[in-house]
Enzyme design. Structure first.
Site, PDB file in Angstrom:
ATOM      1  N   GLY A 199      -5.857 -11.691  -6.425  1.00 45.49           N
ATOM      2  CA  GLY A 199      -4.391 -12.143  -5.819  1.00 45.49           C
ATOM      3  C   GLY A 199      -3.817 -12.888  -6.717  1.00 45.49           C
ATOM      4  N   ASP A 200      -2.611 -13.333  -6.261  1.00 43.70           N
ATOM      5  CA  ASP A 200      -1.792 -14.483  -6.707  1.00 43.70           C
ATOM      6  C   ASP A 200      -2.325 -15.928  -6.696  1.00 43.70           C
ATOM      7  OD1 ASP A 200      -1.011 -13.889  -4.168  1.00 43.70           O
ATOM      8  OD2 ASP A 200       0.735 -15.291  -4.513  1.00 43.70           O
TER       9      ASP A 200
ATOM     10  N   ARG B 192     -11.195  -7.493  -6.914  1.00 40.72           N
ATOM     11  CA  ARG B 192      -9.522  -7.634  -6.859  1.00 40.72           C
ATOM     12  C   ARG B 192      -9.288  -9.361  -6.532  1.00 40.72           C
ATOM     13  NH1 ARG B 192      -5.374 -10.214  -3.233  1.00 40.72           N
ATOM     14  NH2 ARG B 192      -3.776  -9.378  -3.636  1.00 40.72           N
TER      15      ARG B 192
ATOM     16  N   THR C 256      -2.672 -16.631   4.401  1.00 41.53           N
ATOM     17  CA  THR C 256      -3.146 -17.564   3.354  1.00 41.53           C
ATOM     18  C   THR C 256      -2.521 -18.825   3.613  1.00 41.53           C
ATOM     19  OG1 THR C 256      -3.162 -15.685   1.646  1.00 41.53           O
ATOM     20  CG2 THR C 256      -2.517 -17.784   0.805  1.00 41.53           C
TER      21      THR C 256
ATOM     22  N   GLY D  50       0.062 -10.504  -3.192  1.00 38.39           N
ATOM     23  CA  GLY D  50      -0.107 -11.076  -4.657  1.00 38.39           C
ATOM     24  C   GLY D  50       0.144 -10.387  -5.758  1.00 38.39           C
TER      25      GLY D  50
HETATM   26  C1  SD4 Z   1      -3.013 -12.364  -2.041  1.00 35.97           C
HETATM   27  N1  SD4 Z   1      -1.094 -13.665  -1.641  1.00 35.97           N
HETATM   28  O1  SD4 Z   1      -4.312 -12.376  -1.926  1.00 35.97           O
HETATM   29  C2  SD4 Z   1      -2.453 -13.300  -1.038  1.00 35.97           C
HETATM   30  C3  SD4 Z   1      -2.409 -12.886   0.120  1.00 35.97           C
HETATM   31  C4  SD4 Z   1      -1.516 -13.833   1.346  1.00 35.97           C
HETATM   32  O2  SD4 Z   1      -1.267 -14.366   3.385  1.00 35.97           O
HETATM   33  O3  SD4 Z   1      -0.719 -14.529   0.920  1.00 35.97           O
HETATM   34  N2  SD4 Z   1      -2.066 -13.506   2.431  1.00 35.97           N
HETATM   35  O4  SD4 Z   1      -2.367 -11.336  -2.352  1.00 35.97           O
END
Ligand code: SD4
Length: 345
Positions: A236-237, A234, A206, A260
Site C-alpha cells: 500500500g501507501d 500487495r 493503520t 493506499g
Molecule cells: C494501505 N493505507 O495499506 C493503508 C491502509 C490503511 O487504515 O490506512 N488502513 O492501503
C-alpha cells in the site's frame, strides 16, 4: 572597471549572497519553534501511541525516537490493521509495511515483511544501517533477523483467524468495499482496510504519526498490515515515502491513512507538505489533497476513505478526510485528546 568586469563582479557577489542567503535560510520559511513538542497520530489507537511517544518528547527527546517508540505501542496491540495480530492477506499470511523519516530527510522502509513484530524498527535500521531506503519481502526479513529481530511464529491472532474464516466463506476479492463489517479491516467482504460502521462512519486502523520535538525538529512514522485479505505481495501507501508519509523539516510533515492505491496515485503526503510550503495551513493542505483525489476518482470517491493528517513547523495541526469518521489523537504540553476531522462527504 570595464562594464564586463563590473557585471562579472556583481553577478559573483549576488550568487555568493544567494548562497549565503540560502544557508541563512536553511531553517526554512518558518522560524524554529523550540520548546513546544507536539505529536499527532491517526485513529483511536493514536491516544496510546501518543502517550508512548510523549515519554520521549516530554523529556526533551528527539522526534525520531518518539515516532518509533509511539507506533511500537500499536504494533504490540491486537489490532485489525497493525502488527502481527492483524488481518492476513487472502492466502492467510500477515504481511506488514512500515516507514520512518527524520528531520534530515533520512528515511527507511520495509514492505511485505512477515513474522517480525516491529516493522517500524526494521525500517529505522534500513535507514540507519544500509545505503538503501526500502527492503521488501524475504530480503527485509533476512535483514531483520541479521539485525537481531526475533522471527515470530507464523500464527494468526484469534480475532484475525475468525475474520479470515469469515472471509473465506465467500473469498470475494473486491479492491474496494463500503459495507458494514464484523471486524474493522474488511472481515468477510474483501481486501480493503476501510470499513463502514453501523453509524455510517468509516473505520481504519493503520497508524501514522508525525511529531515535533522540543528542539523544533520533525519526524514521522507509519505502520500497517495494509488492506485485510489483499492480494499476496500487495504494497500500500504506508511504506512509500511521499505517499503514506513525508517529512520536510523546513515546512512540515504529513501521514495518510485509507485506501493506499489512491494515496500512491497522487503522492499524497508529499503533496500535502508541498501545499503547506505554498502557505496553506495543515487543514487546508489536507483538504486540497482530498479534493485532488475526488477530482481523479469522480463518483467512485464515494466508495473509499482516505484521510490526511499534517503538522507544520509552527506546531499547527490539521486533517481532512473523504468520508466522515476519521479521528486523530493529539498530545502537546496543554492537551491530550481525540479530534474528529472534517470531511468531503
Ligand atoms: C494501505 N493505507 O495499506 C493503508 C491502509 C490503511 O487504515 O490506512 N488502513 O492501503
Amino acid at each position: 572597471m570595464s562594464n564586463r568586469r563590473k557585471f562579472l563582479r556583481s553577478s559573483f557577489l549576488s550568487s555568493f549572497g544567494l548562497l549565503l542567503g540560502r544557508k541563512l535560510h536553511a531553517g526554512g520559511p518558518y522560524p524554529r519553534l523550540a520548546g513546544n513538542p507536539v505529536v499527532i497520530s491517526t485513529w483511536d489507537t493514536g491516544l496510546a501511541a501518543n502517550a508512548g511517544a510523549w515519554k520521549i518528547l516530554g523529556s526533551n527527546g528527539r522526534a525520531l525516537d518518539a515516532v518509533e517508540t509511539g507506533v511500537r505501542v500499536t504494533e504490540d496491540e491486537i489490532n485489525c490493521c497493525v502488527g502481527l495480530g492483524a488481518n492476513p492477506d487472502r492466502d492467510g499470511f500477515v504481511t506488514l509495511d512500515a516507514c520512518i523519516m527524520d528531520e534530515k530527510g533520512n528515511c527507511g522502509s520495509v514492505g511485505f515483511l512477515e513474522r517480525i513484530k516491529h516493522p517500524i524498527s526494521v525500517a529505522r535500521r534500513v535507514m540507519e544501517k544500509t545505503p538503501h531506503v526500502m527492503l521488501v519481502g524475504s530480503g527485509a526479513q533476512q535483514f531483520a533477523v541479521a539485525e537481531g529481530f526475533h522471527l515470530e511464529e507464523q500464527k494468526l491472532s484469534d480475532d484475525a483467524k475468525k475474520a479470515y474464516e469469515q472471509w473465506l466463506k465467500k473469498s470475494e476479492y473486491k479492491p474496494v468495499i463500503n459495507i458494514e463489517n464484523t471486524r474493522s479491516g474488511g472481515a468477510g467482504h474483501g481486501p480493503s482496510a476501510p470499513t463502514r460502521l453501523s453509524n455510517g462512519d468509516w473505520n481504519h486502523d493503520t497508524i501514522g504519526m508525525v511529531a515535533m520535538d522540543a528542539a523544533g525538529d520533525l519526524s514521522g512514522s507509519c505502520t500497517t498490515s495494509g488492506m485485510g485479505f489483499k492480494m499476496r505481495g500487495r504494497l500500500g501507501d504506508s511504506p512509500i515515502i511521499g505517499a503514506g508519509l513525508f517529512v520536510d523539516n523546513e515546512v512540515g510533515a504529513c501521514t495518510a491513512t485509507g485506501q493506499g492505491e489512491d494515496v500512491i496515485r497522487m503522492c499524497g503526503s508529499h503533496t500535502v507538505v508541498e501545499l503547506m510550503r505554498q502557505g496553506m495551513s495543515p487543514e487546508q493542505a489536507c483538504k486540497a489533497a482530498v479534493e485532488r483525489i475526488i477530482r481523479i476518482k469522480g463518483e467512485k470517491a464515494k466508495e473509499i476513505q482516505v484521510a490526511f493528517l499534517a503538522l507544520n513547523k509552527k506546531g499547527e495541526t490539521g486533517a481532512f478526510a473523504i468520508q466522515k469518521g476519521f479521528s486523530y489523537a493529539l498530545k502537546n504540553n496543554k492537551e491530550e485528546r481525540m479530534y474528529t476531522a472534517k470531511s468531503w462527504y
